[in-house]
Design a protein around this motif. Sequence first.
Motif, mmCIF file in Angstrom:
data_model
loop_
_atom_site.group_PDB
_atom_site.id
_atom_site.type_symbol
_atom_site.label_atom_id
_atom_site.label_comp_id
_atom_site.label_asym_id
_atom_site.label_seq_id
_atom_site.Cartn_x
_atom_site.Cartn_y
_atom_site.Cartn_z
ATOM 1 N N GLU A 240 9.959 -3.154 -4.868
ATOM 2 C CA GLU A 240 8.776 -2.774 -4.645
ATOM 3 C C GLU A 240 8.420 -1.662 -3.648
ATOM 4 O O GLU A 240 7.511 -0.921 -3.614
ATOM 5 C CB GLU A 240 8.052 -3.935 -3.930
ATOM 6 N N ALA A 241 9.441 -1.294 -2.936
ATOM 7 C CA ALA A 241 9.491 0.072 -1.995
ATOM 8 C C ALA A 241 9.294 1.338 -2.927
ATOM 9 O O ALA A 241 8.706 2.082 -2.764
ATOM 10 C CB ALA A 241 10.420 -0.081 -0.673
ATOM 11 N N ALA A 243 8.646 1.348 -5.886
ATOM 12 C CA ALA A 243 7.358 1.212 -6.649
ATOM 13 C C ALA A 243 6.236 1.890 -5.747
ATOM 14 O O ALA A 243 5.388 2.817 -6.353
ATOM 15 C CB ALA A 243 7.118 -0.224 -7.350
ATOM 16 N N ARG A 244 6.254 1.463 -4.455
ATOM 17 C CA ARG A 244 5.055 1.835 -3.609
ATOM 18 C C ARG A 244 5.186 3.514 -3.360
ATOM 19 O O ARG A 244 4.373 4.050 -3.386
ATOM 20 C CB ARG A 244 5.122 1.033 -2.046
ATOM 21 N N ALA A 245 6.619 3.729 -3.169
ATOM 22 C CA ALA A 245 6.569 5.169 -2.945
ATOM 23 C C ALA A 245 6.315 6.046 -4.234
ATOM 24 O O ALA A 245 5.656 7.154 -4.270
ATOM 25 C CB ALA A 245 8.105 5.629 -2.728
ATOM 26 N N ASP A 246 6.489 5.409 -5.391
ATOM 27 C CA ASP A 246 6.259 6.171 -6.783
ATOM 28 C C ASP A 246 4.687 6.130 -6.637
ATOM 29 O O ASP A 246 4.063 7.155 -7.444
ATOM 30 C CB ASP A 246 6.880 5.451 -7.975
ATOM 31 N N ARG A 247 3.969 5.158 -6.463
ATOM 32 C CA ARG A 247 2.512 5.245 -6.584
ATOM 33 C C ARG A 247 1.619 6.239 -5.565
ATOM 34 O O ARG A 247 0.916 6.885 -5.732
ATOM 35 C CB ARG A 247 1.780 3.637 -6.095
ATOM 36 N N THR A 248 2.464 6.382 -4.322
ATOM 37 C CA THR A 248 1.899 7.247 -3.400
ATOM 38 C C THR A 248 2.103 8.828 -3.831
ATOM 39 O O THR A 248 1.256 9.527 -3.942
ATOM 40 C CB THR A 248 2.760 7.352 -2.144
#
Length: 572
Positions: A240-241, A243-248
Amino acid sequence: MSARLFARARVPLRPLAAIVRLFWAERGPRLLAGALLAGVTVLAGFALLSLSGWFLAATAIAGLSAGTALAFDVFTPAAAIRFLALARTGGRYGERLVTHDATLGVLAGLRERLFRGWATPEAARALGLRPARLLFRLTEDIDAIGQLYLRVLVPAGAAVLLALVAGVGLGLVAGSGPGIALCAGLMVVGLGLPLAGARAAYRHSRRRAYATESLRARAIDLVAGQTELVMAGRLPAQCEAVARADRTLAEADLALNRIETRVGAGFGIAASVLVAGALLLAGVLARQGTIDGPVAAALVLGALAVLEPFAGLRRGALELGRILLAAGRLGPRLTDRRPLRGPLRAEAGIAVRVSRVDLRQRAAHRTLLDDVSLTILPGERVALVGASGAGKSSLLGLIAGERSPTDGTVESLCATLLTQRTELFQDTVRDNLRLAAPTASDEALWEALTAAGLAADIAGLPAGLDTRLGEGGLGLSGGQGRRLALARLLLRDTPVWLLDEPTEGLDGETARAVLARLTACAEGRTLVVATHIRREAELCDRLLVMAQGRIIARLARGEPGFDAMLAGLRPD
């Protein structure tokens, strides 16, 4: 560049100005040549379009009657057009060739300076704790600094030059008023739009840089630490971390694309207004009889070309935030030319001298060494013994120059350190060994492997010295990797060898054979061995007992207590 933008970027002007000076120091003439070629290219393009407009209109008018058609000189303007086309093409090719070659040369020089900065005590250690950040500094940050020249300085210089030339040209045709107005308008609009884009993109470009670094770090942690993450139940959280960095990162890219589109639209509107203004001005001047039809056509087509170089600043404006961020990160390290702080050169008759040294770990506010003093003569063999955490490795690091003392002085002859951690690289066995001696022959490599007790193992591999190891020496056992690191030490022809538990992880028989060969290879050299194993301490003629960062006992062979201290160490 406005002072407000730099204030918002929180980057002092000094590192950025110093980086520009470094550019000049590294490849100054070639950088200037590239900028001049860029200027020639845009001027040739502007002149080509203007002359083409004049030529087309003039030939059309001349063709209205047979007399003017026969008198009209076709060859001179046609030759000029061909020359300008060739000049534009050649200028563009030369500009790309020279500017990119110069930039790559500058970046190579900056990386060399960066490595020198990391060679200071503890600098590389601090970055080594965060390998993703280390990789980012070497790649993304250095490349961002290279964009300062390619995407900002060169396009801006060429665009300003064209604005001045176009203003002067219009002034000669239509008077000083229109020429000054054109030059001022180009400066305000052509530089104002990229500056506005830079200010709008600054936060997003920084966010993108941080997101890219975070994504790399988290992806590396996910791949390298899968087993540990599964055992700790943290694998879903790590995914999830990532994926979160990728979304940012995706959000920052989207915001930057929108800003680039708006700046492009602004240039499109400005170009339309400029062409409309050129049409009106040409019509007025033609009606007044100041210019004729071909010159009017040249004015209109020239207006189409005059904003093109300013539009090239669009991408540089979006990169400016990343450039400023990289300058703030790397500027102090690149511009720090102080000599490396290592041990002082020991005077004649002394191999190592440590005088009233204190060493504190700043981050943990912990004392590692406290008022340590010792002197080691050339050829001596000294063992540092004591429990884990006593300060043995810290003292070896000081002597090797990997750490700098908080107080006191360290003097040493040139030394080579074998650390507890085996550092091997994803490369061949040969190249891992040649890190210590780049010019060593295969015969010398085999001799070192034999002395380390590893020759038979390497000879048994399918490719021998050409066998490629995986990351961290994958493909060798822990003991084999340790012996390979020891063989690399043996290739270093330095007067002082510093050994931190050299046979840890080896079985007793192998370790004793390795130590016997090591003793023979170390003939005439000074040995300092940090150990809590009896077989390693027996190599030495003097024991320095350490506890809580202090030397609490000094025992020489033959003195009372020497044998008792050896007997108290961990047996083979």
